[in-house]
Scaffold this motif. Sequence first.
Motif, PDB file in Angstrom:
ATOM      1  N   GLN A 271       0.830  -1.207   0.000  1.00  0.00           N
ATOM      2  CA  GLN A 271       0.000   0.000   0.000  1.00  0.00           C
ATOM      3  C   GLN A 271       0.863   1.254   0.000  1.00  0.00           C
ATOM      4  O   GLN A 271       0.563   2.235  -0.690  1.00  0.00           O
ATOM      5  N   LEU A 272       1.955   1.236   0.770  1.00  0.00           N
ATOM      6  CA  LEU A 272       2.875   2.363   0.783  1.00  0.00           C
ATOM      7  C   LEU A 272       3.472   2.601  -0.594  1.00  0.00           C
ATOM      8  O   LEU A 272       3.623   3.751  -1.022  1.00  0.00           O
ATOM      9  N   TRP A 273       3.812   1.531  -1.297  1.00  0.00           N
ATOM     10  CA  TRP A 273       4.379   1.671  -2.642  1.00  0.00           C
ATOM     11  C   TRP A 273       3.359   2.252  -3.606  1.00  0.00           C
ATOM     12  O   TRP A 273       3.692   3.112  -4.431  1.00  0.00           O
ATOM     13  N   ARG A 274       2.103   1.802  -3.515  1.00  0.00           N
ATOM     14  CA  ARG A 274       1.061   2.357  -4.379  1.00  0.00           C
ATOM     15  C   ARG A 274       0.836   3.836  -4.087  1.00  0.00           C
ATOM     16  O   ARG A 274       0.674   4.648  -5.007  1.00  0.00           O
ATOM     17  N   ASP A 275       0.821   4.190  -2.798  1.00  0.00           N
ATOM     18  CA  ASP A 275       0.669   5.598  -2.432  1.00  0.00           C
ATOM     19  C   ASP A 275       1.838   6.433  -2.949  1.00  0.00           C
ATOM     20  O   ASP A 275       1.660   7.558  -3.416  1.00  0.00           O
ATOM     21  N   PHE A 276       3.041   5.869  -2.868  1.00  0.00           N
ATOM     22  CA  PHE A 276       4.244   6.551  -3.342  1.00  0.00           C
ATOM     23  C   PHE A 276       4.128   6.874  -4.825  1.00  0.00           C
ATOM     24  O   PHE A 276       4.357   8.015  -5.254  1.00  0.00           O
ATOM     25  N   LEU A 277       3.758   5.879  -5.622  1.00  0.00           N
ATOM     26  CA  LEU A 277       3.638   6.092  -7.063  1.00  0.00           C
ATOM     27  C   LEU A 277       2.527   7.071  -7.391  1.00  0.00           C
ATOM     28  O   LEU A 277       2.667   7.925  -8.279  1.00  0.00           O
ATOM     29  N   GLU A 278       1.414   6.980  -6.669  1.00  0.00           N
ATOM     30  CA  GLU A 278       0.287   7.856  -6.948  1.00  0.00           C
ATOM     31  C   GLU A 278       0.612   9.304  -6.609  1.00  0.00           C
ATOM     32  O   GLU A 278       0.267  10.229  -7.347  1.00  0.00           O
ATOM     33  N   CYS A 279       1.299   9.511  -5.486  1.00  0.00           N
ATOM     34  CA  CYS A 279       1.649  10.875  -5.078  1.00  0.00           C
ATOM     35  C   CYS A 279       2.589  11.534  -6.089  1.00  0.00           C
ATOM     36  O   CYS A 279       2.373  12.670  -6.508  1.00  0.00           O
ATOM     37  N   TYR A 280       3.636  10.823  -6.474  1.00  0.00           N
ATOM     38  CA  TYR A 280       4.619  11.412  -7.374  1.00  0.00           C
ATOM     39  C   TYR A 280       4.144  11.485  -8.818  1.00  0.00           C
ATOM     40  O   TYR A 280       4.874  11.981  -9.680  1.00  0.00           O
ATOM     41  N   SER A 281       2.934  10.984  -9.098  1.00  0.00           N
ATOM     42  CA  SER A 281       2.372  11.184 -10.427  1.00  0.00           C
ATOM     43  C   SER A 281       1.936  12.636 -10.623  1.00  0.00           C
ATOM     44  O   SER A 281       1.705  13.065 -11.749  1.00  0.00           O
ATOM     45  N   SER A 282       1.840  13.386  -9.529  1.00  0.00           N
ATOM     46  CA  SER A 282       1.553  14.816  -9.623  1.00  0.00           C
ATOM     47  C   SER A 282       2.829  15.555  -9.999  1.00  0.00           C
ATOM     48  O   SER A 282       3.815  15.534  -9.257  1.00  0.00           O
ATOM     49  N   ARG A 283       2.831  16.215 -11.146  1.00  0.00           N
ATOM     50  CA  ARG A 283       4.036  16.905 -11.621  1.00  0.00           C
ATOM     51  C   ARG A 283       4.433  18.038 -10.686  1.00  0.00           C
ATOM     52  O   ARG A 283       5.615  18.239 -10.411  1.00  0.00           O
ATOM     53  N   GLN A 284       3.433  18.787 -10.189  1.00  0.00           N
ATOM     54  CA  GLN A 284       3.756  19.899  -9.309  1.00  0.00           C
ATOM     55  C   GLN A 284       4.399  19.408  -8.021  1.00  0.00           C
ATOM     56  O   GLN A 284       5.395  19.958  -7.551  1.00  0.00           O
ATOM     57  N   LEU A 285       3.828  18.339  -7.444  1.00  0.00           N
ATOM     58  CA  LEU A 285       4.418  17.775  -6.229  1.00  0.00           C
ATOM     59  C   LEU A 285       5.824  17.254  -6.508  1.00  0.00           C
ATOM     60  O   LEU A 285       6.728  17.401  -5.678  1.00  0.00           O
TER      61      LEU A 285
END
Length: 495
Positions: A271-285
Amino acid sequence: MEVLRRWKAGWGYPTSLLCCYGFFSTVKPMEPFLIPYMTGPDKNLTVEQVNNEIFPVWTYSYLSVLVPVFLLTDWLRYKPVVVFQSLNLFITTALLLWLQGVAAMQAMQFFYGVVTACEVAYFSYIYSVVDLTRYRKATSYCRSVQLLGYTMGSVLGQLLLSFNLMTYNNILVLTLVLTSIALVTSCFLPMPQRSMFFHRSLGDDRERKSSTGIVAGSEGGALSSPSALDERGGSSNAPSRAKSSSDEPVEAGGSEERPALPGGCLSILAQLWRDFLECYSSRQLLYWSVWWALATCGYNQTVNYVQVLWEHVEPSQNITVYNGAVEAVSNLCGAATAYGIGFTQVNWAQWGELALGIFSGLGAASLFLMTYAGNIWVCYISYILFKTLYMLLITIAMFQIAAELSMERYALIFGANNFGALVLQTVITSIVVDSRGLGLNIVTQFIIYGSYFSAIALLFLVRGVYCLVTQPQHKDPPASELTPRPEDTERVHSF
């Protein structure tokens, strides 16, 4: 008695103990004078030994234990790691006081690396024992107390040495006493019944499902959830603004703990890995995180080795050093600037990357001035300017990231950004500083650090100008979305 019982059962008791621990563990009057002490008659080490053989151990130690400590902190529910941190801090001070030689000082740096890695447990502990409606206030108290401890430690050390009230060894004995108080205090902290990932409550799961995720259709995949966490330059959480399902505050300890899931550890890591990938899919973030990692790496290198540069510019045997006063002033200026940014009306989403480039360039200029001036007072002033600029920018970066993420995701991104900074710092240390690498002298090192920040400045200047030219002008957002609020900025980490 009834009032005392209620106080112990509520959020005030653990918060008070954590504030007490935070204060006594950060009052370190010897820290600003570590280089004069180690290169003086007490330890009789050379500047080259300290710079190229001893100090690099801290970076390697920090990197090697950071990930295990991050996972164990949550699994063990924080308190054991807080106690372990205070024990390692006591060992660090004892080694510095009683042992001699390069190997002993390398061991001291190893234990201090463990102390730094365990810093994540300090603020994470609050989440497990304080209701979310009170988390902002509790975090503010604990962070303010830490800043007070850092500042008082620097001032105390300066006064004791300037007025010849204590020798270096006596100051270390005083530090050992203060550390002992912190160790005893940590043992009395209540044991949390839940944690952020491994020991979640059913209420936490319901709140997480309703408060996390990426908003479809937002530019760059902007992330949504009303929370903010703060971190040091190493390791703090700013408060979540999520509301509980009830209007009445409910203490954290009262939540029912979720039963263990099949393959619990692997499920959580997945779950942490999925959250990691999802968060960094935001270009601004992603862009803000890149600056965070790059700048924090350069900042840590500068702060770790600046005393060596000061010793090179003006040997401490020749004059009365004012390292403690400079550290105190830089902490106060950094905190004041971070606090004051909350009152400015700037759309950081639009102008932020350009600001990162401009102020990073000013930081690079202050490093070059510090390196080439050859005057200790110019070095002191340049260092204060550099540290203040970093505190200003890291406040903005933290807010821009934290305001869009849930608590768990910000904790993950915060850890990932700092881990990236630490990996880069390890590479730079092994190549530039370590005697087994190039082992460069301190002046050449700071020329490299100044060039490093110049590259960061150029990168974000180009990126900022590009965004202003290519992106359509948006209507100004509400004032509450423009800048960090004072409650958020006052807790920025003082490294």
